[in-house]
Design a protein around this motif. Structure first.
Motif, PDB file in Angstrom:
ATOM      1  N   ARG A   1       5.913   3.586  -1.504  1.00 16.91           N
ATOM      2  CA  ARG A   1       5.953   2.470  -2.458  1.00 16.91           C
ATOM      3  C   ARG A   1       5.094   1.323  -1.945  1.00 16.91           C
ATOM      4  NH1 ARG A   1      11.707   1.126  -4.009  1.00 16.91           N
ATOM      5  NH2 ARG A   1      11.343   2.459  -5.804  1.00 16.91           N
ATOM      6  N   ALA A   2       5.177   1.058  -0.631  1.00 19.52           N
ATOM      7  CA  ALA A   2       4.371  -0.021  -0.056  1.00 19.52           C
ATOM      8  C   ALA A   2       2.881   0.286  -0.224  1.00 19.52           C
ATOM      9  CB  ALA A   2       4.711  -0.210   1.420  1.00 19.52           C
TER      10      ALA A   2
ATOM     11  N   ASN B   1       2.933  13.153   6.876  1.00 25.61           N
ATOM     12  CA  ASN B   1       4.375  13.058   7.075  1.00 25.61           C
ATOM     13  C   ASN B   1       5.082  14.309   6.583  1.00 25.61           C
ATOM     14  OD1 ASN B   1       5.163  10.336   8.149  1.00 25.61           O
ATOM     15  ND2 ASN B   1       3.776   9.740   6.514  1.00 25.61           N
TER      16      ASN B   1
ATOM     17  N   ARG C   1       1.570   2.021  -2.625  1.00 20.26           N
ATOM     18  CA  ARG C   1       1.229   1.741  -4.025  1.00 20.26           C
ATOM     19  C   ARG C   1       1.052   0.249  -4.227  1.00 20.26           C
ATOM     20  NH1 ARG C   1       5.693   3.764  -7.664  1.00 20.26           N
ATOM     21  NH2 ARG C   1       4.396   2.932  -9.328  1.00 20.26           N
ATOM     22  N   GLY C   2       1.921  -0.538  -3.565  1.00 20.33           N
ATOM     23  CA  GLY C   2       1.851  -1.989  -3.696  1.00 20.33           C
ATOM     24  C   GLY C   2       0.531  -2.548  -3.199  1.00 20.33           C
ATOM     25  N   LYS C   3      -0.106  -1.833  -2.268  1.00 21.35           N
ATOM     26  CA  LYS C   3      -1.405  -2.278  -1.769  1.00 21.35           C
ATOM     27  C   LYS C   3      -2.514  -1.993  -2.775  1.00 21.35           C
ATOM     28  CE  LYS C   3      -0.885  -0.550   2.645  1.00 21.35           C
ATOM     29  NZ  LYS C   3      -1.438  -0.104   3.940  1.00 21.35           N
ATOM     30  N   GLY C   4      -2.222  -1.186  -3.760  1.00 22.80           N
ATOM     31  CA  GLY C   4      -3.241  -0.874  -4.752  1.00 22.80           C
ATOM     32  C   GLY C   4      -3.933   0.450  -4.513  1.00 22.80           C
ATOM     33  N   LEU C   5      -3.379   1.281  -3.618  1.00 25.77           N
ATOM     34  CA  LEU C   5      -4.003   2.584  -3.371  1.00 25.77           C
ATOM     35  C   LEU C   5      -3.808   3.500  -4.576  1.00 25.77           C
ATOM     36  CD1 LEU C   5      -2.865   3.208   0.290  1.00 25.77           C
ATOM     37  CD2 LEU C   5      -5.170   2.755  -0.485  1.00 25.77           C
ATOM     38  N   SER C   6      -4.782   4.375  -4.788  1.00 23.52           N
ATOM     39  CA  SER C   6      -4.656   5.320  -5.895  1.00 23.52           C
ATOM     40  C   SER C   6      -3.706   6.435  -5.490  1.00 23.52           C
ATOM     41  CB  SER C   6      -6.018   5.909  -6.228  1.00 23.52           C
ATOM     42  OG  SER C   6      -6.443   6.712  -5.165  1.00 23.52           O
TER      43      SER C   6
ATOM     44  N   THR D   1      -3.762  10.227   2.560  1.00 24.30           N
ATOM     45  CA  THR D   1      -3.601   9.530   3.841  1.00 24.30           C
ATOM     46  C   THR D   1      -2.144   9.261   4.195  1.00 24.30           C
ATOM     47  OG1 THR D   1      -4.176   7.555   2.613  1.00 24.30           O
ATOM     48  CG2 THR D   1      -5.805   8.388   4.140  1.00 24.30           C
ATOM     49  N   HIS D   2      -1.293   9.011   3.189  1.00 19.51           N
ATOM     50  CA  HIS D   2       0.055   8.577   3.531  1.00 19.51           C
ATOM     51  C   HIS D   2       1.112   9.675   3.464  1.00 19.51           C
ATOM     52  CE1 HIS D   2      -0.426   4.156   3.945  1.00 19.51           C
ATOM     53  NE2 HIS D   2      -1.550   4.439   3.322  1.00 19.51           N
ATOM     54  N   ALA D   3       1.010  10.573   2.494  1.00 18.01           N
ATOM     55  CA  ALA D   3       2.111  11.516   2.283  1.00 18.01           C
ATOM     56  C   ALA D   3       1.935  12.813   3.074  1.00 18.01           C
ATOM     57  CB  ALA D   3       2.260  11.819   0.806  1.00 18.01           C
TER      58      ALA D   3
ATOM     59  N   ASP E   1       9.989   4.495   1.421  1.00 18.44           N
ATOM     60  CA  ASP E   1       9.554   3.122   1.186  1.00 18.44           C
ATOM     61  C   ASP E   1       8.058   2.937   1.446  1.00 18.44           C
ATOM     62  OD1 ASP E   1      12.047   2.379   0.483  1.00 18.44           O
ATOM     63  OD2 ASP E   1      12.571   1.418   2.386  1.00 18.44           O
ATOM     64  N   TYR E   2       7.535   3.640   2.471  1.00 19.51           N
ATOM     65  CA  TYR E   2       6.130   3.375   2.787  1.00 19.51           C
ATOM     66  C   TYR E   2       5.185   3.894   1.717  1.00 19.51           C
ATOM     67  CZ  TYR E   2       6.644   8.011   4.966  1.00 19.51           C
ATOM     68  OH  TYR E   2       6.927   9.321   5.219  1.00 19.51           O
TER      69      TYR E   2
END
Lengths: 313, 314, 280
Positions: free
Chosen positions: B214-215, B234, B217-222, B229-231, B211-212
């Motif tokens: 998708r979140a 983790n 992406r919802g913020k507009g990150l490329s 930074t996100h994947a 989910d994070y």
């Protein structure tokens, strides 16, 4: 002119059991400064609808129709153009904040990201803004809290942090998917209160997706009732609660604890193979012969209230 | 945090005690065996010949071998605590000295292999995940299954055949500069690279479904910044865990690889002393291998909270 | 329903089907070794020694002039007999211990699991080597050494499944009906913890083959003249430069067998609900 208008939206994805039509020919509008509540039971396609607006669904989901935002069709935009809209013009507050916040990044960083991205702020400046946002959503000791990780937050605080993240860049439209799900009743009330204030302050339009009618009653100007992938009723908040038009809406209201907690008989139909006529027909007390075979259109009940039911033909 | 550390330390000691005890009793499981082997070396100088009963009795009396195994174990463990692991039957050198001479060779080989498997496994795993179901993915994934299924001693022979014997690019066996290190390290690192590649791939795919993401992406990150930074962080959490286990496999592999490439490390010492029935040395080798393995896992546990904030906090 | 779906899922996976076919072929080779092997494995013909592959000897001959193909064929038998023996023995014993530990819990279970954690943390080949060091080399000792470590995996997986199964309503029901513990363990718990065990057995067969060959290669496994792939590699390595066929073919066979079991194991794991598996 409306801020967002959705026309004939369809979203479907393929599973092993067949094609799931999660959103089937849905149309609605949201005007400037207006809050629309999209209500329905779990599994009726609400969340898919919410995700399809910003095209956040996985790639195997096919979406058709028109989603016009300020005159531009979001479904036709390139991924780059859409990225500039996400988080800046339209922000989404996701359900289940625990899984929607990244476990290995501090809450402060995650809130500061939109500032760095859309306002070109440097890390430090964005961080100050993030702390301000945490303060605005009434998180005590925002300086320290910004340095903490999502797992160190309570459920209510995580939801506030999600809201702070959504509101960061002062978007014109906020899509909130079940903003109070999984919270204690007292915390729910606080979050609703907070959202009410923030909506007033920010002058943003809002689409609230929920199964909780009392939440919708608190926050919304208009209500759209979703059932089995389509909209069954569309009405102003006053009309809806005073005189719901669709039999399903009546049942839905009667199932509220305050109105007798009467269960709706039967189960909701599958999204793969819905009944050919009215989709609510198998559970409806007023069903007639034609309801079984003829799929009803959305019909005008009175000015500003529409229902998908043969009674109003 | 402190409690965690103490608990880890406790387990660490427990593993050392259990493994040395097990090995000690296994090696002494045949009654009278030890005296026979010692007599062979002391009186005959070779494991091939058979000593007489008098000679065996002499050894038994001299080293007090008729007492119970437990009391023998206690005196061994007591000496080991002071760094005295006994003397090799074969060379009569102190066991600790024999091992310490060979330790650097094994450590070099194991660490170069671990590094190699990380530098190959992680990028390829990410590549395969990003291009899921593409030709690149299929090639990476099938090469990985091959890497896991290939016996390391056979790979060693093939590499030796091609690169040393046919192409003359690397020395076949022995210890020395970088050129000697290449073939053993590649052989040893292949299976681990494959394991790490497969794990990175599946973990990356798992993370991209969260989910994070998708979140974000919802913020507009490329796509790129979501990835970095996100994947990535983790996805690497399970990889860090497996490094510890893989290091264990590598240490097991050194036994074979060192024997093939005549690499003067602990693994080869272990094999040699097993064939020579040199009990004190076998015991010492096992002790050191356990120690190395436990130390690395200890270190991994220590860096874990830096990568995953959910671990080790309050 | 669930079973047919799993089977279909498995058959859709091309790699697993290929693995299954390879294993069937190898098992047939092992079973029919007496009929298909062109030469006697022990027939020493010194004037035919170290011949490269030809029509007469498709895989060449070794340093004693023995036909490599025949030794490979009989080696299939050795390898499969030994590895099946190890896996059957360890899985039966491990599942037995695991179910008892998981069913009765208590202090014995606690100690046993800590012990298993410790032993599994240790490179298994080194433990096997130490055991061989204690009891000496040989075929039987190889089986023993690998088995002494091998059952631990099964015990852990069976225990984990048992823990969740014993809490299920149908087990409660059976207990209420007065079924004995032994009956419940055998007819309720055992069938339900089989799927992950079967996946583990398949993957384990591959690694057992590798272990047997490793010990053989180190000269600690099957002793000559028994035809065994690892031992053949060990014999051939001295002739690596001039007679590479002595090293290439046995290794290839080991790899193919392990690969096939890994393919089947991966396919089974994907077909059966993957979240049931506790170990990688």
């Amino acid at each position: 002119m409306s801020l967002l208008s959705v026309e004939h939206l369809e979203s479907q994805f393929v599973t092993e059991d067949g094609i799931v039509k999660a959103v089937d020919d849905v149309s609605f509008e949201i005007a400037n400064n207006e809050t629309l509540g999209l209500v329905g039971e779990s599994g009726c396609g609400k969340t898919v609808l919410a995700l399809s607006i910003l095209r956040l669904l996985s790639e195997n989901t096919k979406t058709r129709g028109i989603i016009r935002y300020r005159g531009r069709d979001l479904l036709q935009l390139s991924e780059d153009d859409l990225m500039a809209i996400r988080g800046r013009e339209i922000a989404q507050i996701f359900q289940n904040p625990l899984s929607s916040l990244n476990p290995v990044l501090t809450v402060g960083f995650q809130i500061s990201e939109p500032f760095m991205l859309h306002q070109g702020l440097k890390r430090k400046a964005a961080r100050i803004k993030a702390v301000e946002m945490l303060e605005r959503v009434r998180i005590p000791l925002p300086e320290e809290r910004a340095r903490e990780y999502p797992h160190e937050f309570s459920g209510g605080m995580r939801q506030r942090a999600m809201i702070a993240m959504g509101l960061a860049c002062k978007p014109s439209l906020i899509i909130a998917d079940e903003p109070t799900r999984g919270l204690d009743v007292t915390i729910q009330a606080q979050v609703v209160e907070l959202m009410k204030e923030l909506i007033k302050e920010s002058c943003a339009s809002m689409l609230i997706i929920t199964h909780d009618l009392s939440l919708a009653a608190e926050l919304c100007d208009k209500i759209a009732v979703m059932y089995s992938g389509e909209i069954l009723e569309y009405a102003g908040i006053q009309d809806f609660f005073r005189k719901p038009a669709h039999p399903y809406s009546k049942c839905f209201l009667e199932s509220l604890p305050a109105r007798g907690m009467k269960p709706i008989r039967g189960i909701s139909p599958s999204l793969i193979d819905p009944p050919p006529g009215c989709r609510f027909c198998p559970r409806c007390d007023h069903a007639r012969e034609e309801c079984k075979h003829v799929h009803p259109d959305l019909m005008k009940v009175k000015e500003g209230q529409y229902a998908r039911c043969h009674i109003y033909a | 945090m402190f409690f965690n550390f103490v608990k880890r330390l406790g387990i660490f000691c427990l593993v050392l005690i259990i493994s040395t005890t097990l090995v000690f009793f296994m090696l002494h499981s045949l009654p009278g065996e030890k005296a026979v082997v010692m007599a062979k070396y002391i009186f005959l100088g070779s494991v091939e010949l058979n000593p007489s009963n008098e000679e065996i009795q002499l050894v038994k009396d001299k080293f007090d071998l008729d007492r119970s195994l437990i009391s023998q174990y206690i005196s061994w463990a007591g000496a080991a605590l002071h760094g005295d692991l006994g003397r090799s039957y074969k060379s009569n050198d102190p066991v600790s000295q024999e091992i310490l001479i060979r330790l650097p060779a094994t450590i070099t080989l194991a660490f170069v292999s671990v590094l190699m498997s990380l530098f190959i496994g992680i990028p390829l795993g990410i590549l395969a995940a990003v291009k899921q179901n593409s030709i690149t993915d299929y090639i990476c994934s099938s090469t990985a299954v091959l890497g896991i299924s290939m016996p390391n001693f056979w790979l060693a022979l093939l590499l030796m055949l091609v690169f040393s014997l046919k192409l003359n690019l690397t020395p076949t066996i022995g210890y020395g500069g970088l050129s000697h290190l290449i073939l053993p390290a590649v052989t040893l690192g292949t299976a681990s690279s494959a394991v790490i590649m497969r794990l990175t791939r599946s973990s990356m795919l798992e993370v991209m479904r969260q989910d994070y993401i998708r979140a974000a992406r919802g913020k507009g990150l490329s796509r790129k910044s979501i990835f970095i930074t996100h994947a990535l962080r983790n996805a690497l959490i399970p990889v860090i865990t497996i490094i510890g286990l893989e290091f264990g496999h590598l240490l097991g592999g050194t036994v074979i690889i060192e024997t093939i490439f005549a690499w003067p490390g602990i693994g080869r010492l272990l094999i040699d002393s097993i064939s020579a029935r040199d009990i004190p040395v076998i015991q010492g080798c096992v002790l050191f291998i356990t120690l190395m393995y436990m130390l690395l896992n200890f270190a991994i546990d220590a860096v874990y909270p830096l990568i995953d904030p959910r671990i080790g906090g309050n | 329903m669930q079973k047919t779906r799993s089977l279909n899922e498995f058959l859709k996976n091309k790699a697993s089907v290929m693995g299954l076919i390879i294993i069937l072929l190898l098992v047939m080779t092992a079973a029919l070794a007496d009929y298909i092997s062109p030469y006697d494995t022990d027939k020493v013909v010194l004037k035919e020694k170290l011949k490269p592959p030809s029509w007469q000897h498709p895989m060449g001959t070794d340093q004693l002039g023995r036909d490599v193909l025949s030794r490979i064929i009989y080696g299939t038998r050795t390898t499969f007999e030994l590895s099946m023996l190890v896996v059957l023995f360890t899985s039966a014993f491990g599942v037995f211990i695991g179910i008892i530990a998981g069913y009765y819990r208590g202090i014995v279970d606690e100690i046993l699991m800590r012990l298993i954690d410790v032993l599994l943390a240790f490179p298994s080949i080194i433990l096997a080597l130490v055991i061989i060091g204690a009891i000496g080399p040989g075929v039987f000792n190889t089986v023993l050494a690998i088995s002494l470590v091998g059952w631990l995996f099964y015990a852990r997986v069976a225990r984990a499944s048992t823990l969740s199964i014993r809490e299920k309503e149908y087990v409660e029901g059976a207990r209420a009906m007065g079924c004995s513990d032994a009956y419940i363990c055998f007819f309720y718990v055992l069938p339900n913890c089989l799927p992950p065990i079967i996946v583990l057995m398949t993957l384990n067969l591959g690694s057992v083959i590798l272990s047997i060959a490793s010990l053989g290669y180190l000269g600690l496994g099957a002793q000559p003249p028994i035809p065994e792939w690892g031992t053949m590699l060990n014999d051939g390595k001295e002739y690596l430069r001039d007679c590479p066929w002595l090293s290439v073919f046995p290794g290839l066979m080991i790899m193919i067998s392990v690969l096939a079991f890994n393919f089947i194991g991966d396919g089974l794991r994907d077909a059966i609900d993957p979240r049931q598996l506790v170990i990688k």
